[in-house]
Design a protein around this motif. Structure first.
Motif, short mmCIF file in Angstrom:
data_model
loop_
_atom_site.label_atom_id
_atom_site.label_comp_id
_atom_site.label_asym_id
_atom_site.label_seq_id
_atom_site.Cartn_x
_atom_site.Cartn_y
_atom_site.Cartn_z
N THR A 1 -16.20 42.94 -61.97
CA THR A 1 -15.05 43.07 -61.08
C THR A 1 -15.49 43.32 -59.65
O THR A 1 -14.80 42.92 -58.71
N ILE A 2 -16.65 43.97 -59.49
CA ILE A 2 -17.16 44.20 -58.14
C ILE A 2 -17.48 42.86 -57.47
O ILE A 2 -17.10 42.61 -56.33
N LEU A 3 -18.14 41.98 -58.23
CA LEU A 3 -18.46 40.66 -57.69
C LEU A 3 -17.20 39.90 -57.33
O LEU A 3 -17.10 39.26 -56.28
N ASN A 4 -16.21 39.97 -58.24
CA ASN A 4 -14.97 39.24 -58.00
C ASN A 4 -14.22 39.77 -56.79
O ASN A 4 -13.51 39.02 -56.11
N ALA A 5 -14.41 41.07 -56.52
CA ALA A 5 -13.79 41.64 -55.32
C ALA A 5 -14.48 41.10 -54.07
O ALA A 5 -13.83 40.77 -53.07
N ILE A 6 -15.81 40.96 -54.13
CA ILE A 6 -16.54 40.43 -52.97
C ILE A 6 -16.16 38.97 -52.74
O ILE A 6 -15.95 38.53 -51.62
N ALA A 7 -16.04 38.21 -53.85
CA ALA A 7 -15.71 36.79 -53.74
C ALA A 7 -14.26 36.57 -53.34
O ALA A 7 -13.88 35.47 -52.95
N GLY A 8 -13.44 37.61 -53.47
CA GLY A 8 -12.04 37.47 -53.13
C GLY A 8 -11.20 36.93 -54.27
O GLY A 8 -10.05 36.58 -54.09
N LEU A 9 -11.79 36.87 -55.47
CA LEU A 9 -11.03 36.40 -56.63
C LEU A 9 -10.09 37.50 -57.11
O LEU A 9 -9.05 37.22 -57.69
N LEU A 10 -10.48 38.76 -56.89
CA LEU A 10 -9.62 39.89 -57.26
C LEU A 10 -9.40 40.75 -56.02
O LEU A 10 -10.28 40.86 -55.16
N GLU A 11 -8.24 41.35 -55.96
CA GLU A 11 -7.90 42.23 -54.84
C GLU A 11 -8.16 43.66 -55.27
O GLU A 11 -7.73 44.06 -56.35
N PRO A 12 -8.89 44.47 -54.47
CA PRO A 12 -9.11 45.86 -54.88
C PRO A 12 -7.79 46.64 -54.87
O PRO A 12 -6.92 46.38 -54.05
N ARG A 13 -7.67 47.58 -55.79
CA ARG A 13 -6.50 48.46 -55.81
C ARG A 13 -6.52 49.35 -54.59
O ARG A 13 -5.51 49.64 -53.98
N LYS A 14 -7.75 49.77 -54.25
CA LYS A 14 -7.91 50.67 -53.11
C LYS A 14 -9.22 50.31 -52.42
O LYS A 14 -10.12 49.78 -53.05
N GLY A 15 -9.33 50.61 -51.15
CA GLY A 15 -10.56 50.36 -50.44
C GLY A 15 -10.63 48.96 -49.87
O GLY A 15 -9.72 48.16 -50.03
N GLU A 16 -11.73 48.69 -49.19
CA GLU A 16 -11.87 47.41 -48.51
C GLU A 16 -13.23 46.79 -48.76
O GLU A 16 -14.21 47.50 -48.95
N VAL A 17 -13.27 45.47 -48.74
CA VAL A 17 -14.53 44.74 -48.82
C VAL A 17 -14.68 43.94 -47.54
O VAL A 17 -13.72 43.31 -47.09
N HIS A 18 -15.85 44.00 -46.96
CA HIS A 18 -16.11 43.21 -45.76
C HIS A 18 -17.31 42.31 -45.98
O HIS A 18 -18.30 42.73 -46.58
N ILE A 19 -17.21 41.10 -45.50
CA ILE A 19 -18.38 40.22 -45.46
C ILE A 19 -18.62 39.87 -44.01
O ILE A 19 -17.73 39.35 -43.33
N ASP A 20 -19.83 40.21 -43.55
CA ASP A 20 -20.21 39.94 -42.17
C ASP A 20 -19.16 40.49 -41.20
O ASP A 20 -18.80 39.84 -40.21
N GLY A 21 -18.64 41.67 -41.51
CA GLY A 21 -17.70 42.33 -40.61
C GLY A 21 -16.26 41.89 -40.76
O GLY A 21 -15.37 42.50 -40.19
N ARG A 22 -16.02 40.81 -41.55
CA ARG A 22 -14.62 40.36 -41.72
C ARG A 22 -14.09 40.83 -43.05
O ARG A 22 -14.76 40.73 -44.08
N ARG A 23 -12.87 41.32 -43.02
CA ARG A 23 -12.29 41.85 -44.24
C ARG A 23 -11.99 40.73 -45.23
O ARG A 23 -11.43 39.69 -44.86
N VAL A 24 -12.37 40.96 -46.50
CA VAL A 24 -12.16 39.95 -47.53
C VAL A 24 -10.70 39.99 -47.99
O VAL A 24 -10.18 41.03 -48.38
N SER A 25 -10.05 38.83 -47.89
CA SER A 25 -8.69 38.72 -48.39
C SER A 25 -8.50 37.28 -48.83
O SER A 25 -8.58 36.37 -48.02
N GLY A 26 -8.31 37.08 -50.11
CA GLY A 26 -8.26 35.72 -50.64
C GLY A 26 -9.65 35.21 -50.92
O GLY A 26 -10.65 35.85 -50.56
#
Lengths: 256, 264
Positions: free
Chosen positions: B50-75
């Motif tokens: 699920t952690i990987l899927n959150a980074i890939a944007g396949l799943l949305e975290p319930r709480k907290g944020e994921v960033h790739i290269d400073g941009r927030r992951v959404s979708g």
């Protein structure tokens, strides 16, 4: 090759036995006409140009009903397969419609669309629709989630997903339903003609039956059988040309 | 390989992943530097994927944020390469067609993407297998195609979910070396999920240990100071390797036992 010989032998015994039984009077020729008489009738038809008008009508009705039914079945199936919400809402309606024996619709279609092509096409299309529809839904739902996720990460938008993932995944389901539904399209057209028409193979059979001409009824049945076999063969070729990626079970081509 | 940058390539800040009432991971903080190979180990069912899927944007975290290269992951993210555990190749496309998919979706002309994918086909050693369908390839060959498919778009992050677990041990070593070779050619941030501690140490710059699920979190982090380039089969004989294995296993073991106790 051996099987072919057995098949031919079986056919010879069957037809030969039938012929002998009919000629010797073991079975009543009025109800079971001799194969030779049926063959003569078929020959008379295929050498008579006006016969092809009837074949043409049946082919036309079958083809149009088939195209209409399968196209709408595939479209609706893929749509409902992709949107589970709509599928849930429409589910009881679909089940109810599917529960209606299609043949009882025939008289209504005659009322609605008249004695011409329309009623036959409508009947063939409703018969075909549900078969392709359920197969297309199933095909879309059975898409491997890993393949789907992979395609999305590789950058596929919804149109690309439809074209590269959903459609090919559903294709083998759809194709197998396309084959089963050919028979149903023919049934739809024939029943429609049988119930009220002025041309077509079903009309010929109904006419012969009205004259207690069992030879022509059997001849009509034989022509229909050959007709469906020919269409099935065509779809066989089409399927093999379209789906080249599938592992064939005979050749054991999986290497590990 | 570890560079300390002001801004990490991948950053998970206090991420909680949940499905309904089930909380898979809770309050996870992970930073991955650019060019860093991070291996994540944990017992089965601890929510690693699920952690990987959150980074890939396949799943949305319930709480907290994921960033790739400073941009927030959404979708779904388009600058990540994802190596799946399962066969994720499109079975109705040949090896070559599979490899060029990413470029095709990006609208590259067919001649250019054909040329690029032929290059990648050769790079993963499948020059003569381009017109084979996945079912005509061996498990190892399919993995090679998947690597080429994921890497051809030159992603800034590579995510791997137990990519080699279905392969036999020799093929696995081959694939791991192959992966290291490709990564050396162009180092970038990697997050590798595995339950195989040997694999984690042999490949990673850093190994982090997740607690047994549910409500899994990061409990330990170990830098792997083994020289590169590495040969995964040989490095296991290195005394440093054994020492690291012992230390990380001491941390992981309790979690594995807990996980077993919960599942039995």
């Amino acid at each position: 090759m051996n099987e072919r010989i057995v098949q031919l032998l079986l056919l010879t015994v069957l037809l030969g036995g039938w012929q002998i039984a009919a000629v010797t009077g073991t079975i009543d020729r009025f109800f079971f006409p001799a194969p030779a008489d049926i063959a003569v009738q078929v020959w008379r038809w295929i050498t008579d140009p006006s016969f092809y008008r009837h074949v043409g009508v049946t082919v036309g009705e079958t083809a149009l009903g088939y195209l209409l039914g399968t196209a709408s079945g595939i479209a609706c199936g893929i749509w409902l397969g992709l949107s589970p919400k709509a599928a849930r809402v429409l589910d009881p309606f679909i089940k109810a419609f599917n529960a209606i024996p299609r043949v009882v619709l025939a008289p209504i279609f005659v009322l609605w669309f008249g004695l011409g092509w329309g009623s036959k096409i409508a009947l063939a299309a409703t018969l075909v629709f549900f078969i392709t529809f359920f197969n297309a839904i199933q095909g879309v739902r059975e898409v491997n989630p890993a393949v789907l996720a992979n395609a999305r990460i590789l950058g596929a938008d919804s149109a690309a997903l439809l074209r590269h993932v959903y459609f090919p995944a559903a294709a083998s389901w759809i194709l197998s339903s396309l084959r089963t539904s050919v028979g149903f399209a023919v049934v739809g057209a024939i029943i429609g003609e049988y119930l009220g028409a002025s041309a077509g193979l079903g009309y010929l059979i109904a006419q012969a039956e009205g004259n207690f001409n069992s030879v022509a009824v059997f001849a009509g049945i034989s022509v229909l059988a050959v007709f469906v076999l020919a269409v099935d063969k065509m779809l066989d070729v089409l399927e093999n040309a379209l789906i080249t990626w599938r592992p064939s079970t005979q050749s054991g081509s999986v290497r590990t | 390989m570890q560079q300390v940058l002001a801004r990490p390539m991948v950053a998970l800040n206090d991420v909680t992943m949940a499905f309904g009432d089930f909380v898979a991971v809770e309050g996870v903080n992970i930073d991955v530097a650019d060019g860093e190979f991070l291996a994540v180990v944990g017992p089965t069912g601890c929510g690693k994927s699920t952690i990987l899927n959150a980074i890939a944007g396949l799943l949305e975290p319930r709480k907290g944020e994921v960033h790739i290269d400073g941009r927030r992951v959404s979708g779904v993210q388009r600058n990540v390469g994802y190596l799946f555990q399962q066969d994720a190749l499109l079975p109705w496309k040949t090896a070559l067609e599979n490899i060029e998919l990413g470029l095709q979706f990006r609208g590259m002309s067919s001649e250019e993407r054909r040329a690029r994918s032929l290059e990648w086909l050769a790079k993963v050693g499948l020059k003569h297998f381009g017109d084979r369908y996945p079912h005509q390839l061996s498990g190892g060959q399919r993995k090679r195609v998947q690597m080429a498919q994921a890497l051809i778009i030159d992603p800034s992050v590579i995510l791997m979910d137990e990519p080699f677990s279905a392969l036999d041990i020799h093929t696995r070593h081959l694939m791991q070396n192959e992966l290291l070779r490709l990564w050396h050619e162009r180092p970038r941030a990697v997050v590798l999920i595995t339950h195989d501690l040997e694999e984690a140490i042999a490949l990673g710059d850093r190994v982090i240990v997740l607690a047994a699920g549910p409500r899994s979190r990061v409990i330990d982090s170990f830098p792997i100071e083994l020289d590169r380039p590495r040969d995964v089969a040989e490095i296991k004989l290195h005394p440093k390797f054994t020492e690291l294995y012992r230390r990380i296993w001491a941390s992981l073991r309790g979690e594995v036992e807990k996980s077993y106790a919960r599942h039995e």
